[in-house]
Motif scaffolding. Structure first.
Motif, PDB file in Angstrom:
ATOM      1  N   HIS A   1      11.091  19.740  60.711  1.00 48.87           N
ATOM      2  CA  HIS A   1      12.432  20.201  60.343  1.00 48.87           C
ATOM      3  C   HIS A   1      12.743  21.505  61.091  1.00 48.87           C
ATOM      4  CE1 HIS A   1      12.336  17.168  57.223  1.00 48.87           C
ATOM      5  NE2 HIS A   1      11.191  17.676  56.791  1.00 48.87           N
TER       6      HIS A   1
ATOM      7  N   THR B   1       8.443  23.031  51.173  1.00 44.66           N
ATOM      8  CA  THR B   1       8.286  23.454  52.570  1.00 44.66           C
ATOM      9  C   THR B   1       8.164  24.971  52.657  1.00 44.66           C
ATOM     10  OG1 THR B   1      10.660  23.631  52.974  1.00 44.66           O
ATOM     11  CG2 THR B   1       9.631  21.479  53.410  1.00 44.66           C
TER      12      THR B   1
ATOM     13  N   ARG C   1      14.776  24.028  63.802  1.00 47.05           N
ATOM     14  CA  ARG C   1      16.071  24.383  64.375  1.00 47.05           C
ATOM     15  C   ARG C   1      15.838  25.476  65.409  1.00 47.05           C
ATOM     16  NH1 ARG C   1      16.920  20.186  63.036  1.00 47.05           N
ATOM     17  NH2 ARG C   1      18.083  19.456  61.260  1.00 47.05           N
TER      18      ARG C   1
ATOM     19  N   TYR D   1       6.030  20.945  55.515  1.00 44.07           N
ATOM     20  CA  TYR D   1       5.582  20.799  54.132  1.00 44.07           C
ATOM     21  C   TYR D   1       4.241  21.511  54.002  1.00 44.07           C
ATOM     22  CZ  TYR D   1       9.337  17.552  53.290  1.00 44.07           C
ATOM     23  OH  TYR D   1      10.583  17.006  53.140  1.00 44.07           O
TER      24      TYR D   1
ATOM     25  N   PRO E   1       9.331  27.910  55.216  1.00 43.88           N
ATOM     26  CA  PRO E   1      10.063  28.297  56.424  1.00 43.88           C
ATOM     27  C   PRO E   1       9.262  29.320  57.234  1.00 43.88           C
ATOM     28  CG  PRO E   1      11.445  28.509  54.473  1.00 43.88           C
ATOM     29  CD  PRO E   1      10.046  28.292  54.000  1.00 43.88           C
TER      30      PRO E   1
ATOM     31  N   CYS F   1      10.197  24.251  59.217  1.00 42.48           N
ATOM     32  CA  CYS F   1       9.945  24.179  57.775  1.00 42.48           C
ATOM     33  C   CYS F   1       8.975  23.041  57.459  1.00 42.48           C
ATOM     34  CB  CYS F   1      11.249  23.984  57.020  1.00 42.48           C
ATOM     35  SG  CYS F   1      12.422  25.323  57.214  1.00 42.48           S
TER      36      CYS F   1
ATOM     37  N   GLN G   1      14.145  29.764  50.612  1.00 50.16           N
ATOM     38  CA  GLN G   1      14.055  28.309  50.497  1.00 50.16           C
ATOM     39  C   GLN G   1      15.300  27.746  51.145  1.00 50.16           C
ATOM     40  OE1 GLN G   1      13.608  26.657  46.536  1.00 50.16           O
ATOM     41  NE2 GLN G   1      14.566  24.761  47.213  1.00 50.16           N
ATOM     42  N   PHE G   2      15.116  26.889  52.171  1.00 51.27           N
ATOM     43  CA  PHE G   2      16.272  26.331  52.858  1.00 51.27           C
ATOM     44  C   PHE G   2      16.746  25.024  52.251  1.00 51.27           C
ATOM     45  CE2 PHE G   2      14.878  29.042  56.506  1.00 51.27           C
ATOM     46  CZ  PHE G   2      16.002  29.841  56.506  1.00 51.27           C
ATOM     47  N   TYR G   3      15.834  24.106  51.987  1.00 49.06           N
ATOM     48  CA  TYR G   3      16.299  22.831  51.456  1.00 49.06           C
ATOM     49  C   TYR G   3      15.297  22.142  50.535  1.00 49.06           C
ATOM     50  CZ  TYR G   3      13.335  20.418  54.769  1.00 49.06           C
ATOM     51  OH  TYR G   3      12.258  19.964  55.463  1.00 49.06           O
ATOM     52  N   ASN G   4      14.035  22.451  50.642  1.00 50.87           N
ATOM     53  CA  ASN G   4      13.046  21.777  49.821  1.00 50.87           C
ATOM     54  C   ASN G   4      11.983  22.775  49.389  1.00 50.87           C
ATOM     55  OD1 ASN G   4      10.630  20.309  49.078  1.00 50.87           O
ATOM     56  ND2 ASN G   4      11.578  18.473  49.942  1.00 50.87           N
TER      57      ASN G   4
END
Length: 162
Positions: free
Chosen positions: A24, A72, A26, A37, A74, A35, A66-69
């Motif tokens: 994940h 994970t 960018r 797991y 970052p 990011c 925390q970006f999305y999960n």
């Protein structure tokens, strides 16, 4: 670059050039956030294991966000250049030696010379225009183009691929 494959050159950080555990991801100018797991230690360790270069060095740090999960971690990976112009562009005096360092050794196995049109995305980065990008100015891009065309017209890489 490790595991050189002339048909599929590495253009972004991946396991093919020493980065382990990316997920994940960018990309930004001079860095990226990944990011994976888990705790991300594999990414941190692989950045520490990268060979040091006199033109730049790479760092990695965990981010406390925390970006999305929530499963994970970052991690911010940054490239710190030893020399940049005030506008954060790579100067010609750094770009050309880096190009020569990577491309001149290819003369021993190359069968054809690639034109500026087919190589500029590798030299300028993405996104890019005809002679500039987020990394190099128009003047530096033009200088890189002149050096590249001088090299391919020597015949050292083989006949020019058209």
């Amino acid at each position: 670059m490790r595991n050189h494959d002339s048909r599929h050159p590495v253009t972004v950080p991946s396991d093919r050039c020493g980065y382990k555990g990316l997920d994940h991801t960018r990309f930004f100018v001079n860095g990226f956030i990944t990011c994976p797991y888990g705790d991300g230690q594999e990414v941190l360790d692989s950045v520490l294991a990268l060979p040091r270069h006199h033109a730049a060095y790479i760092t990695a740090e965990k981010l406390d966000v925390q970006f999305y999960n929530p499963q994970t971690t970052p991690i911010l990976v940054k490239c710190h250049w030893e020399e940049l112009f005030p506008d954060h562009m790579i100067p010609l005096s750094v770009a050309v030696p880096l190009l020569l360092e990577k491309e001149v050794p290819c003369w021993t196995w190359s069968q054809v010379a690639e034109t500026w049109e087919s190589m500029r995305s590798y030299f300028l980065g993405a996104p890019h225009g005809a002679r500039s990008s987020l990394f190099v100015s128009q003047e530096t891009g033009q200088g890189i183009k002149k050096v590249w065309e001088t090299l391919i017209y020597t015949g050292m890489f083989g006949p020019i691929k058209v």
